[in-house]
Design a protein around this motif. Structure first.
Motif, PDB file in Angstrom:
ATOM      1  N   GLU A 273       0.831  -1.208   0.000  1.00 49.56           N
ATOM      2  CA  GLU A 273       0.000   0.000   0.000  1.00 49.56           C
ATOM      3  C   GLU A 273       0.868   1.262   0.000  1.00 49.56           C
ATOM      4  N   SER A 274       2.000   1.237   0.679  1.00 52.06           N
ATOM      5  CA  SER A 274       2.872   2.415   0.711  1.00 52.06           C
ATOM      6  C   SER A 274       3.489   2.702  -0.661  1.00 52.06           C
ATOM      7  N   LEU A 275       3.508   1.716  -1.544  1.00 45.19           N
ATOM      8  CA  LEU A 275       4.009   1.886  -2.907  1.00 45.19           C
ATOM      9  C   LEU A 275       2.902   2.270  -3.886  1.00 45.19           C
ATOM     10  N   PHE A 276       1.671   2.240  -3.433  1.00 39.33           N
ATOM     11  CA  PHE A 276       0.491   2.410  -4.289  1.00 39.33           C
ATOM     12  C   PHE A 276       0.054   3.873  -4.334  1.00 39.33           C
ATOM     13  N   SER A 277      -0.209   4.359  -5.540  1.00 40.13           N
ATOM     14  CA  SER A 277      -0.659   5.740  -5.702  1.00 40.13           C
ATOM     15  C   SER A 277      -2.185   5.803  -5.751  1.00 40.13           C
ATOM     16  N   LYS A 278      -2.748   6.423  -4.735  1.00 42.91           N
ATOM     17  CA  LYS A 278      -4.204   6.612  -4.721  1.00 42.91           C
ATOM     18  C   LYS A 278      -4.602   7.852  -5.509  1.00 42.91           C
ATOM     19  N   ARG A 279      -3.621   8.523  -6.099  1.00 45.49           N
ATOM     20  CA  ARG A 279      -3.889   9.672  -6.970  1.00 45.49           C
ATOM     21  C   ARG A 279      -4.050   9.250  -8.434  1.00 45.49           C
ATOM     22  N   ALA A 280      -3.757   7.995  -8.727  1.00 46.39           N
ATOM     23  CA  ALA A 280      -3.855   7.505 -10.104  1.00 46.39           C
ATOM     24  C   ALA A 280      -5.288   7.661 -10.612  1.00 46.39           C
ATOM     25  N   ARG A 281      -5.409   8.115 -11.834  1.00 45.29           N
ATOM     26  CA  ARG A 281      -6.723   8.314 -12.454  1.00 45.29           C
ATOM     27  C   ARG A 281      -7.528   7.010 -12.427  1.00 45.29           C
ATOM     28  N   LEU A 282      -6.858   5.894 -12.708  1.00 46.68           N
ATOM     29  CA  LEU A 282      -7.537   4.593 -12.732  1.00 46.68           C
ATOM     30  C   LEU A 282      -8.081   4.189 -11.364  1.00 46.68           C
ATOM     31  N   TYR A 283      -7.488   4.700 -10.310  1.00 50.78           N
ATOM     32  CA  TYR A 283      -7.964   4.383  -8.960  1.00 50.78           C
ATOM     33  C   TYR A 283      -9.423   4.785  -8.810  1.00 50.78           C
ATOM     34  N   LYS A 284      -9.755   5.956  -9.301  1.00 58.34           N
ATOM     35  CA  LYS A 284     -11.141   6.436  -9.235  1.00 58.34           C
ATOM     36  C   LYS A 284     -11.995   5.772 -10.308  1.00 58.34           C
ATOM     37  N   GLU A 285     -11.436   5.668 -11.519  1.00 58.51           N
ATOM     38  CA  GLU A 285     -12.191   5.094 -12.638  1.00 58.51           C
ATOM     39  C   GLU A 285     -12.631   3.659 -12.375  1.00 58.51           C
ATOM     40  N   LEU A 286     -11.790   2.886 -11.725  1.00 61.54           N
ATOM     41  CA  LEU A 286     -12.109   1.484 -11.433  1.00 61.54           C
ATOM     42  C   LEU A 286     -12.904   1.314 -10.139  1.00 61.54           C
ATOM     43  N   GLY A 287     -13.181   2.431  -9.478  1.00 63.69           N
ATOM     44  CA  GLY A 287     -13.952   2.376  -8.233  1.00 63.69           C
ATOM     45  C   GLY A 287     -13.198   1.739  -7.078  1.00 63.69           C
ATOM     46  N   LEU A 288     -11.884   1.788  -7.123  1.00 66.30           N
ATOM     47  CA  LEU A 288     -11.088   1.141  -6.080  1.00 66.30           C
ATOM     48  C   LEU A 288     -11.195   1.872  -4.749  1.00 66.30           C
ATOM     49  N   LYS A 289     -11.539   3.137  -4.811  1.00 65.55           N
ATOM     50  CA  LYS A 289     -11.676   3.934  -3.584  1.00 65.55           C
ATOM     51  C   LYS A 289     -12.762   3.355  -2.675  1.00 65.55           C
ATOM     52  N   GLU A 290     -13.770   2.774  -3.290  1.00 69.52           N
ATOM     53  CA  GLU A 290     -14.897   2.221  -2.530  1.00 69.52           C
ATOM     54  C   GLU A 290     -14.656   0.786  -2.077  1.00 69.52           C
ATOM     55  N   LYS A 291     -13.545   0.193  -2.505  1.00 66.09           N
ATOM     56  CA  LYS A 291     -13.255  -1.198  -2.164  1.00 66.09           C
ATOM     57  C   LYS A 291     -12.230  -1.263  -1.038  1.00 66.09           C
ATOM     58  N   SER A 292     -12.256  -2.358  -0.332  1.00 67.82           N
ATOM     59  CA  SER A 292     -11.263  -2.612   0.708  1.00 67.82           C
ATOM     60  C   SER A 292     -10.184  -3.494   0.083  1.00 67.82           C
ATOM     61  N   LEU A 293      -9.063  -2.873  -0.284  1.00 66.79           N
ATOM     62  CA  LEU A 293      -8.014  -3.595  -0.987  1.00 66.79           C
ATOM     63  C   LEU A 293      -7.073  -4.299  -0.015  1.00 66.79           C
ATOM     64  N   THR A 294      -6.623  -5.486  -0.415  1.00 68.99           N
ATOM     65  CA  THR A 294      -5.653  -6.254   0.371  1.00 68.99           C
ATOM     66  C   THR A 294      -4.246  -5.966  -0.155  1.00 68.99           C
ATOM     67  N   GLU A 295      -3.238  -6.442   0.536  1.00 69.58           N
ATOM     68  CA  GLU A 295      -1.860  -6.287   0.076  1.00 69.58           C
ATOM     69  C   GLU A 295      -1.682  -6.943  -1.293  1.00 69.58           C
ATOM     70  N   ASP A 296      -2.303  -8.113  -1.493  1.00 73.67           N
ATOM     71  CA  ASP A 296      -2.221  -8.775  -2.794  1.00 73.67           C
ATOM     72  C   ASP A 296      -2.867  -7.923  -3.885  1.00 73.67           C
ATOM     73  N   ASP A 297      -3.963  -7.237  -3.552  1.00 67.91           N
ATOM     74  CA  ASP A 297      -4.625  -6.352  -4.519  1.00 67.91           C
ATOM     75  C   ASP A 297      -3.694  -5.210  -4.923  1.00 67.91           C
TER      76      ASP A 297
END
Length: 102
Positions: free
Chosen positions: A36-60
């Motif tokens: 998660e510390s390597l993951f950018s939550k500013r990425a356009r795809l983060y919002k487009e794929l609706g990942l903000k609403e999901k509970s992501l795991t380390e594997d995700d």
């Protein structure tokens, strides 16, 4: 990146044309506390794929970073078994200090 004044022999990787590998992401993960510390939550795809609403795991997080370069928080600097992730003022200053100590 310009602010760091990296040495000429420093190896840069353009992840758009040369995607990161599973081994590279695992090496980065070993130097930090989570994918998660390597993951950018500013990425356009983060919002487009609706990942903000999901509970992501380390594997995700690992999967998405390997799937598309925009999910990797940048820049990432690996230096003497240390990792510097992102461009916050604190991170840039720590990276500068580590470079000066070389």
């Amino acid at each position: 990146m310009k602010e760091l004044n990296l040495p000429e022999d420093f190896q840069l990787q353009d992840i758009k044309s040369e995607p990161i590998t599973k081994a590279q992401i695992e090496e980065m993960r070993a130097l930090t506390d989570s994918y998660e510390s390597l993951f950018s939550k500013r990425a356009r795809l983060y919002k487009e794929l609706g990942l903000k609403e999901k509970s992501l795991t380390e594997d995700d997080y690992k999967h998405y970073i390997l799937d598309h370069y925009t999910f990797l928080k940048r820049p990432v600097l690996l230096l003497n078994n240390q990792i510097f992730i992102g461009n916050s003022k604190k991170t840039v200053e720590a990276a500068k200090q580590a470079l000066n100590e070389q």
